[in-house]
Design an enzyme around this catalytic site. Structure first.
Site, PDB file in Angstrom:
ATOM      1  N   HIS A 324       1.037  -1.220   0.070  1.00  0.00           N
ATOM      2  CA  HIS A 324       0.014   0.145   0.044  1.00  0.00           C
ATOM      3  C   HIS A 324       0.827   1.374   0.054  1.00  0.00           C
ATOM      4  O   HIS A 324       0.535   2.267  -0.928  1.00  0.00           O
ATOM      5  CB  HIS A 324      -0.847  -0.175   1.165  1.00  0.00           C
ATOM      6  CG  HIS A 324      -1.597   1.363   1.463  1.00  0.00           C
ATOM      7  ND1 HIS A 324      -2.819   1.711   1.091  1.00  0.00           N
ATOM      8  CD2 HIS A 324      -1.161   2.282   2.266  1.00  0.00           C
ATOM      9  CE1 HIS A 324      -3.172   2.737   1.500  1.00  0.00           C
ATOM     10  NE2 HIS A 324      -2.237   3.200   2.207  1.00  0.00           N
ATOM     11  N   GLU A 325       2.108   1.515   0.690  1.00  0.00           N
ATOM     12  CA  GLU A 325       2.766   2.403   0.823  1.00  0.00           C
ATOM     13  C   GLU A 325       3.625   2.821  -0.470  1.00  0.00           C
ATOM     14  O   GLU A 325       3.682   3.827  -0.745  1.00  0.00           O
ATOM     15  CB  GLU A 325       3.736   2.438   2.157  1.00  0.00           C
ATOM     16  CG  GLU A 325       2.991   2.200   3.634  1.00  0.00           C
ATOM     17  CD  GLU A 325       2.444   3.561   3.694  1.00  0.00           C
ATOM     18  OE1 GLU A 325       2.813   4.548   3.328  1.00  0.00           O
ATOM     19  OE2 GLU A 325       1.115   3.646   4.567  1.00  0.00           O
ATOM     20  N   HIS A 328       1.641   4.332  -3.015  1.00  0.00           N
ATOM     21  CA  HIS A 328       1.633   6.019  -3.319  1.00  0.00           C
ATOM     22  C   HIS A 328       2.708   6.362  -3.766  1.00  0.00           C
ATOM     23  O   HIS A 328       2.577   7.346  -4.657  1.00  0.00           O
ATOM     24  CB  HIS A 328       1.842   6.456  -1.602  1.00  0.00           C
ATOM     25  CG  HIS A 328       0.480   6.260  -0.823  1.00  0.00           C
ATOM     26  ND1 HIS A 328      -0.806   6.931  -1.189  1.00  0.00           N
ATOM     27  CD2 HIS A 328       0.197   5.681   0.264  1.00  0.00           C
ATOM     28  CE1 HIS A 328      -1.551   6.621  -0.297  1.00  0.00           C
ATOM     29  NE2 HIS A 328      -0.763   5.948   0.895  1.00  0.00           N
ATOM     30  N   GLU A 404      -5.692   7.143  -0.841  1.00  0.00           N
ATOM     31  CA  GLU A 404      -5.759   5.792  -0.141  1.00  0.00           C
ATOM     32  C   GLU A 404      -6.350   4.661  -0.816  1.00  0.00           C
ATOM     33  O   GLU A 404      -6.030   3.635  -0.728  1.00  0.00           O
ATOM     34  CB  GLU A 404      -6.132   6.061   1.130  1.00  0.00           C
ATOM     35  CG  GLU A 404      -5.555   6.968   2.324  1.00  0.00           C
ATOM     36  CD  GLU A 404      -4.024   6.625   2.480  1.00  0.00           C
ATOM     37  OE1 GLU A 404      -4.001   5.419   2.610  1.00  0.00           O
ATOM     38  OE2 GLU A 404      -3.181   7.426   2.376  1.00  0.00           O
TER      39      GLU A 404
END
Length: 464
Positions: A324-325, A328, A404
Site C-alpha cells: 500500500h505504501e 503511493h 488511499e
C-alpha cells in the site's frame, strides 16, 4: 438605535479586519465542536458491535476502542476550547504587540537597537514558541499519562517525557531560528520579486529537511536499526524490485519506547529510497510481545512493560501494508502532494507580497507605528488566509482519501488483497480505532477512508 450593519460600517478598516478574524476563528471552532459533538454521540450510543462488523471485531475490542475514542474526543473538546479562549484573550489584550515590544527591550539590552529587526524577530519567535510549549505542557502531560496510559498505549516514564520535550524544543529552535532569519533577510533584500526568492528558499529548505530528517534528526529521538537479514527483508527487497522501487535500506525504529501505536513509511529522493518500519508493526520484532526475561535489560527511560496480548502483523501482512505504501510512490501521490504544496506556497507568498504594504493589517493587531516583516508573515499567513486554509485543508482531505483507495487498489494488484484486509483489521484493533463514524465528521476530518469502506473495496479481490 444603530443597527449592527451601521455599527459595522462605522468601524475603521482595522477594526473590521480584527473583528472578522475573531468571528471567523470562533465560527471555525463552533463548526469543529459541532462535528465533534456528532461523533461523540456515535461513541456514546453505539455500544454493541454492528452486524456488519461481527466478523471483524469482537465485543471486548469494540468496547475498548469506543471508550478510548470517547476519552480522546472529550479531551480534544476541552483542549480546543482552551486554545480558542487563549488565542482570543491574546488578541484582545494586545499580547502580540506586547511580546514584540518585550523582544525589543531584550535585544536592546544585548546591544541590538530597533534597526536590528531580524534579531528582535528571533527573540520574539523564541519567546512565542516557549510560551506555547509551556501552556501546552499540561495538556500534553494529561494526554500522555492519563488518556494514553489508561488505554495501554503510553510506554514513557515522566523523566523520559521531559527529556524528550526539552530535546524537541532545542532541535526545533536550532532549525526554526536560522531558517527564519534567512527568510526575513531574503524578503528584506529581494526587491519587487522577493516572493519568488522566498518561495524558492522555502522549497529548498523543505527538500533538505525531508532528505536529512530520518538520517540525522529522527535518530536524535529514536533508535533506528537495520532490519536483520532474513525472510522478511528478502521479501521486501523482492517486492520493491518488482515495481522498480529504488530501495537502498530497510530500518526498524523502536517506536515502542513511546507508544504501542504502529506505523511505517518511506523517504528519500531519486535512487536513494529507504523504508522505516515501527517495531510495533512487526509481530516478530515488537518489544511489546516479548516476555520480561527476553529483554536485554530495563531501560530507565521506559516504564516497565506489562504483559500484552500479541500485537503487530505477520510477515505477509507487513508486506501488504508496504505494498500500500509503495503504491503511493508508484502512483505518484508523493510527487503530486509536493507539487500541490509548492503551488500553494508560491500563491501564499505572492499574496503576501500584495498585502504586506497594507498598514491597516498591522494596525488591526496593534502595530500602528511599525510593520515588522515577521509580524506581517504571522498576520497574513495565520489570520488573513484562515478561510482559504480551511477550504484547502478540506480539499486535501478529500484528495488524500482518494489516494488511499488507489494505494489499496495497487496492493490488490500485487496480490496482497487478502493480507491487507487482515492487516487493516489487526492495525485497527492494535490502535483501538473505532470503525463507526458520523458521516459529516468523517467527510471533514478523515484523511484515510473509514475501515469498513476500505475493507469493502478489498473484499471482492479477497474472495477470489
Amino acid at each position: 438605535m444603530a443597527l449592527p450593519a451601521e455599527l459595522w460600517a462605522e468601524l475603521p478598516a482595522e477594526g473590521r479586519i480584527f473583528c472578522s478574524v475573531l468571528l471567523f476563528s470562533w465560527a471555525v471552532y463552533l463548526w469543529e465542536a459541532f462535528l465533534a459533538h456528532r461523533q461523540r454521540r456515535v461513541y456514546r450510543t453505539t455500544t454493541h458491535v454492528p452486524r456488519e462488523l461481527g466478523q471483524i471485531m469482537d465485543s471486548e475490542t469494540f468496547e475498548k476502542s469506543r471508550l478510548y475514542q470517547l476519552d480522546k474526543s472529550t479531551f480534544s473538546f476541552w483542549s480546543g476550547l482552551y486554545s480558542e479562549v487563549e488565542g482570543t484573550m491574546i488578541l484582545l489584550s494586545g499580547g502580540i504587540p506586547f511580546l514584540w515590544n518585550l523582544s525589543g527591550r531584550i535585544s536592546g539590552r544585548a546591544g541590538f537597537g530597533p534597526e536590528y529587526e531580524i534579531v528582535q524577530s528571533l527573540v520574539f519567535l523564541l519567546l512565542a514558541t516557549l510560551f506555547s510549549a509551556v501552556t501546552g505542557l499540561p495538556w500534553s502531560l494529561y494526554n500522555t499519562f492519563v488518556i494514553e496510559e489508561k488505554h495501554g498505549f503510553n510506554q514513557q516514564t515522566l523523566g523520559f517525557f521531559f527529556k524528550d520535550a526539552i530535546k524537541k524544543f532545542i532541535v526545533t529552535q536550532c532549525i526554526l531560528l536560522p531558517v527564519t532569519s534567512l527568510l526575513l533577510y531574503i524578503i528584506k533584500i529581494g526587491g519587487d520579486y522577493f516572493f519568488i526568492y522566498a518561495w524558492l528558499f522555502t522549497l529548498v529548505v523543505s527538500l533538505v529537511l525531508v532528505t536529512i530528517y530520518a538520517d540525522y534528526i529522527a535518530p536524535l529521538f529514536d533508535k533506528f536499526i537495520p532490519l536483520p537479514e532474513g525472510e522478511l527483508k528478502q521479501q521486501i527487497e523482492t517486492m520493491a524490485k518488482s515495481i522498480d522501487f529504488p530501495l537502498t535500506k530497510v530500518y526498524v525504529v523502536e517506536g515502542s519506547k513511546r507508544s504501542s501505536h504502529s506505523n511505517a513509511y518511506f523517504y528519500g529522493f531519486f535512487k536513494n529510497k529507504r523504508i522505516v518500519l515501527f517495531d510495533t508493526l512487526l509481530e516478530d520484532y515488537s518489544a511489546l510481545n516479548k516476555e520480561p526475561a527476553e529483554e536485554d535489560g530495563e531501560n530507565e527511560e521506559t516504564k516497565s512493560k506489562p504483559k500484552n496480548k500479541k500485537q503487530g502483523c505477520k510477515n505477509e501482512e507487513v508486506l501488504a501494508v508496504l505494498g500500500h505504501e509503495l503504491g503511493h510512490w508508484k502512483l505518484g501521490h508523493t510527487v503530486k502532494n509536493i507539487i500541490i504544496s509548492q503551488m500553494n506556497s508560491f500563491l501564499c507568498f505572492f499574496l503576501f507580497a500584495v498585502l504586506i504594504g497594507r498598514k491597516e493589517l498591522f494596525a488591526a493587531f496593534g502595530f500602528y507605528d511599525t510593520q515588522p516583516t515577521l509580524i506581517g508573515l504571522m498576520i497574513i499567513f495565520q489570520f488573513i488566509f484562515s478561510p482559504y486554509n480551511e477550504v484547502l485543508s478540506f480539499c486535501l482531505t478529500v484528495l488524500s482519501r482518494r489516494f488511499e483507495f488507489q494505494a489499496d487498489a495497487f496492493a490488490k494488484e500485487l496480490g496482497k488483497a487478502k493480507d491487507l484486509y487482515s492487516a487493516l483489521i489487526k492495525l485497527n484493533k492494535d490502535n483501538l480505532g473505532f470503525p463507526v463514524s458520523d458521516w459529516i465528521f468523517s467527510m471533514w476530518h478523515y484523511s484515510h477512508p473509514p475501515l469498513l469502506e476500505r475493507l469493502q473495496a478489498l473484499k471482492d479481490a479477497k474472495q477470489e
